[in-house]
Design a protein around this motif. Structure first.
Motif, short mmCIF file in Angstrom:
data_model
loop_
_atom_site.label_atom_id
_atom_site.label_comp_id
_atom_site.label_asym_id
_atom_site.label_seq_id
_atom_site.Cartn_x
_atom_site.Cartn_y
_atom_site.Cartn_z
N ASP A 675 -14.11 40.71 8.29
CA ASP A 675 -14.24 41.44 9.79
C ASP A 675 -14.27 40.15 10.58
O ASP A 675 -13.54 40.14 11.78
N LEU A 676 -14.72 39.16 10.28
CA LEU A 676 -15.01 37.86 11.12
C LEU A 676 -13.63 36.81 10.61
O LEU A 676 -13.21 36.12 11.27
N HIS A 677 -13.65 36.82 9.35
CA HIS A 677 -12.72 35.68 9.11
C HIS A 677 -11.33 36.25 8.59
O HIS A 677 -10.86 36.59 7.35
N ARG A 678 -10.64 36.21 9.45
CA ARG A 678 -9.25 36.88 9.53
C ARG A 678 -8.32 35.72 9.44
O ARG A 678 -8.37 34.62 9.94
N VAL A 679 -6.87 36.24 9.01
CA VAL A 679 -6.01 35.31 9.05
C VAL A 679 -4.80 35.60 9.99
O VAL A 679 -4.21 36.66 10.01
N ALA A 718 -16.36 26.44 12.81
CA ALA A 718 -17.18 27.43 13.67
C ALA A 718 -17.15 27.21 15.08
O ALA A 718 -17.25 28.38 15.89
N LYS A 719 -16.86 25.90 15.44
CA LYS A 719 -16.65 25.79 16.90
C LYS A 719 -15.73 26.54 17.47
O LYS A 719 -15.59 26.92 18.74
N ARG A 720 -14.57 27.02 16.81
CA ARG A 720 -13.36 27.54 17.25
C ARG A 720 -13.19 28.95 16.57
O ARG A 720 -12.12 29.70 16.63
N GLY A 721 -14.44 29.35 15.82
CA GLY A 721 -14.51 30.76 15.50
C GLY A 721 -14.34 30.71 14.15
O GLY A 721 -14.45 29.87 13.47
N PHE A 722 -14.26 32.12 13.61
CA PHE A 722 -14.27 32.18 12.12
C PHE A 722 -13.02 32.68 11.61
O PHE A 722 -12.81 32.89 10.28
N ASP A 723 -11.99 32.46 12.28
CA ASP A 723 -10.58 32.87 11.63
C ASP A 723 -10.24 31.56 10.51
O ASP A 723 -10.75 30.58 10.67
N VAL A 724 -9.60 31.89 9.39
CA VAL A 724 -9.29 30.96 8.51
C VAL A 724 -8.27 30.07 9.32
O VAL A 724 -7.12 30.03 9.82
#
Length: 796
Positions: A675-679, A718-724
């Protein structure tokens, strides 16, 4: 057991979807012809159901003409932006804000004899390159005659594509910092008496002792010495020069995040009795794919796989004789040389006992909406002068193998494609500049690993610090390919590379210095663990291993959990993690918690162990080094290291639990890492141009497992979020000799044009890990053909 449950379940779900791409009915082929300048005879292009074009030509020139035409058809804007950036021609299209970037790019254009460089190339290689350039230009000419076919960016931005010139393949050497910032940092740490702290960020592998070059004044070294190498000194307003907007930690993290996996299985360890070669290059994810599929056939050539847009040939794939893959090998290919300039005459520098004049070149940069900018570019023995301070009688020359005569990387892949066997392949590797682990497996059952890339000979220093530029520390050539690490038909029956330190134990690394900076070995160690346990490896096993999400750092963390964590969040976190199998699954609550705990642990460990006086130079701590120290704590953690370690982990458990609640909600049963780690795939200009964002809708919604340390590398910052943000957007597995059994994936599709059916057709396949057939034989290609295009030369 190999961790593949998530992607197999996702594959099953995709097959069950109504109207799924996997169930798409075969479309009967259509045919058309276009007349173009540049080809020497008719070229046939057959496109299969998956969007892979198969080029059939009567000559090598025309096969590569077909590739150039097709990559320009599918990725022209990507090609054009790369050419503009590298040739220093962004300002003429986008205005004054790109002048600094253009000046820097032009400093890294080759200033030697271009015609001599071209003449020194093998004739067949040069002929192929000329064909590729002609193919790109043929597509540009076609679009000039029919602007309605232009990629949408051109109408929105009001620009036109640049024409291509074979000489630019020689001139274009590309700006890159290499490890220059590492050299500057170490000199600054040495001046503060804090050099030992550098190992916390970049542990030296193999073990090595620092030696400051004689005559280097470390106290005089500063960030200013990097000059135009520092992206902050050549800012631009939008991608593809976005590196300038990142802080030092993000740039360093991204540099080591990008890598690849590859393994090669000999017939003795293969269930098929044939070699298997697997490769998944880890590059940036979030923009147009850095690879493009093509199959090139002509007398003396039959090769299929993925190439890099703008680079002729196939980088990863197979010929009719052998499969080949690549991962980044680590070579220290750059050095900073501190020059002493003449007092009152800054155009001269001291070298080998005399004052020498800088070589200078005058250039002009056209600037949209502003006067032309005149620039003076300086070199010392062909080495770009990246900074100069006349008041200190100081200049800095940047030695990089890419600026050497003969460093014509843009021709190297062609030579590899034209090779017939191991011996001719190793000869082709002499053209290859960039550091690479090259994997090989042929239809006769042979397998081989060859490290390639220009490796400078440093007779008097090790490349870890800047060196005086008086001539005493100059390079004395490059190592021959034969002296680089390699193996042929190893008795173990398999080998793998994942950017780890892989110098063989007996390699004379002290005499042949290659590198001391390598990626952490987590991916390699997991791959090796799996392969050692499989006496008979199958194609399906390679596919599963490419999607494996077992985390070795997670295993290490679980060993560090306190026996009696503090009551509350820490105890809850420890309990959840202890029930976990260490798989970074998209649907795993524990995986989400683990990622939050590791972020907190890294931050508190950094605060505890990095000296305050070094923190401006050391922005982060190496993950492997952190886990090693925590496993065997020492006095750096205090008088009672074990208790301090337990307190750090306990605190990270509590903080990680709190962060997981913040991001995933109060119920741990509802947490899902995916849910956090999206493409998300977006156009590189969508953030700065509303019209681009509207014309190129994001491809989004997909959830992913994995992280940057798992074989299925799906890294994030992580500084830019959790997207791939990086991983394997292209994957392939070759069944050597039974080529139609080979499999591949390409995210999100062949085309960067949203009007194309191949703009995002591979997005669901990739998310599901549903590898697709890479058809190769004429019968299989014809059976799965959906269109036929004939490129007919214009008469005369």
């Amino acid at each position: 057991m190999i961790q593949r449950r998530a992607f197999l379940l996702a594959s099953a779900a995709l097959v069950a979807m109504p109207g799924s791409l996997l169930a798409k009915p075969r479309v009967k082929g259509t045919a058309r012809a276009v007349r173009l300048s540049g080809a020497r005879a008719a070229v046939e292009v057959i496109e299969d159901e998956l969007g892979v074009p198969h080029v059939r030509a009567a000559s090598l020139h025309d096969a590569f003409f077909g590739q150039g035409y097709l990559v320009a058809r599918d990725r022209l804007f990507q090609l054009d932006m790369g050419l503009r950036r590298d040739m220093g021609r962004m300002a003429e299209a986008f205005g004054p804000r790109f002048v600094a970037a253009d000046k820097a790019a032009r400093l890294f254009l080759y200033r030697g004899d271009v015609e001599a460089e071209l003449a020194a190339l093998p004739a067949d290689v040069l002929e192929c390159a000329r064909g590729y350039v002609a193919g790109v230009n043929a597509r540009i000419d076609e679009l000039a005659a029919d602007p309605g076919q232009l990629p949408l960016e051109y109408g929105i931005l009001g620009i036109s594509p640049l024409r291509w010139d074979i000489a630019d393949f020689v001139r274009n050497r590309g700006i890159g910092m290499g490890d220059a910032d590492d050299e500057v940092r170490r000199a600054q740490l040495q001046a503060r008496g804090l050099l030992d702290a550098d190992e916390l960020m970049v542990p030296l592998r193999p073990a090595w002792s620092f030696t400051v070059p004689d005559g280097l004044d470390c106290a005089a070294v500063s960030d200013a010495d990097l000059g135009v190498l520092d992206p902050a000194n050549r800012p631009a307003a939008f991608d593809p020069v976005q590196e300038a907007h990142l802080d030092a930690e993000s740039r360093w993290t991204d540099r080591f995040a990008l890598g690849s996996n590859a393994w090669t299985i000999a017939p003795s360890r293969s269930a098929t009795g044939r070699p298997i070669l697997a490769n998944d290059p880890h590059l940036g994810i979030g923009r147009a794919n850095p690879r493009h599929m093509c199959h090139l056939s002509a007398p003396g050539l039959d090769v299929i796989g993925a190439g890099a847009p703008g680079l002729p040939g196939i980088m990863q794939g197979h010929t009719d004789r052998f499969a080949f893959g690549r991962t980044n090998f680590h070579i220290d290919q750059t050095d900073l040389f501190i020059l002493r300039t003449r007092d009152g005459d800054p155009g001269r520098y001291w070298h080998k006992g005399e004052w020498k004049a800088f070589e200078t070149f005058e250039d002009e940069i056209l600037v949209k909406g502003a006067p032309t900018e005149r620039v003076t570019l300086r070199y010392a023995g062909g080495r770009p002068i990246v900074s100069q301070d006349a008041t200190r009688n100081r200049a800095v020359a940047f030695a990089t193998v890419s600026m050497m005569p003969g460093a014509n990387q843009r021709f190297a892949i062609i030579a590899i494609n034209l090779s017939k066997d191991w011996a001719s392949l190793r000869q082709a590797c002499k053209l290859h500049v960039s550091p690479t682990n090259l994997h090989y497996a042929d239809i006769d059952g042979n397998t081989g690993w060859q490290t390639i890339g220009f490796t400078p000979r440093r007779p008097r220093h090790d490349g870890l610090f800047p060196a005086p530029g008086d001539g005493d520390f100059d390079w004395t050539g490059i190592l021959p390919v034969e002296d680089m690490p390699h193996v042929y038909n190893p008795r173990e029956g398999w080998f793998a590379s994942a950017n780890q330190m892989n110098l063989p134990p007996a390699y004379p690394y002290r005499e042949r210095i290659i590198s001391f900076s390598w990626s952490d070995p987590f991916r390699y160690n997991r791959i090796a663990e799996v392969l050692r346990a499989q006496p008979k490896h199958r194609i399906e096993d390679s596919i599963a291993l490419q999607h494996d999400v077992q985390s070795l750092p997670a295993r290490a963390l679980l060993k560090l959990l306190p026996a009696s964590p503090s009551v509350g969040a820490a105890a809850q976190a420890a309990a959840l993690l202890r029930r976990w199998d260490c798989g970074i699954e998209a649907d795993s609550a524990a995986a989400l918690l683990y990622e939050m705990v590791m972020l907190s642990l890294s931050a508190t460990f950094y605060d505890r162990i990095v000296p305050a006086a070094a923190r401006d130079l050391i922005p982060s701590v190496n993950l492997s080094e952190m886990l090693r120290i925590l496993a065997s704590p020492d006095k750096r953690l205090g008088d009672d290291p074990a208790a301090a370690r337990d307190a750090l982990v306990d605190g990270a458990l509590a903080a990680g639990w709190a962060k997981a609640v913040e991001l995933g909600g109060p119920d741990p049963a509802a947490w899902r890492w995916g849910d956090l780690h999206r493409v998300t795939i977006a156009h590189s200009l969508s953030a700065s141009h509303r019209a681009i964002a509207a014309a190129f809708p994001k491809i989004e919604g997909g959830r992913s497992g994995g992280d940057g340390t798992t074989p299925m590398a799906r890294g994030f910052n992580a500084k830019r979020g959790f997207d791939v943000s990086h991983g394997a957007s292209y994957l392939f597995v070759a069944d050597v000799g039974a080529w139609d059994n080979s499999r591949f994936l390409l995210l999100p599709g062949q085309s960067a044009d949203p009007r194309s059916p191949h703009y995002r057709d591979f997005y669901p396949f990739w998310l599901a890990g549903a590898m697709q057939p890479l058809w190769f034989s004429k019968a299989a290609v014809d059976r799965h053909a959906t269109s036929r295009l004939t490129l007919t030369p214009v008469a005369g």
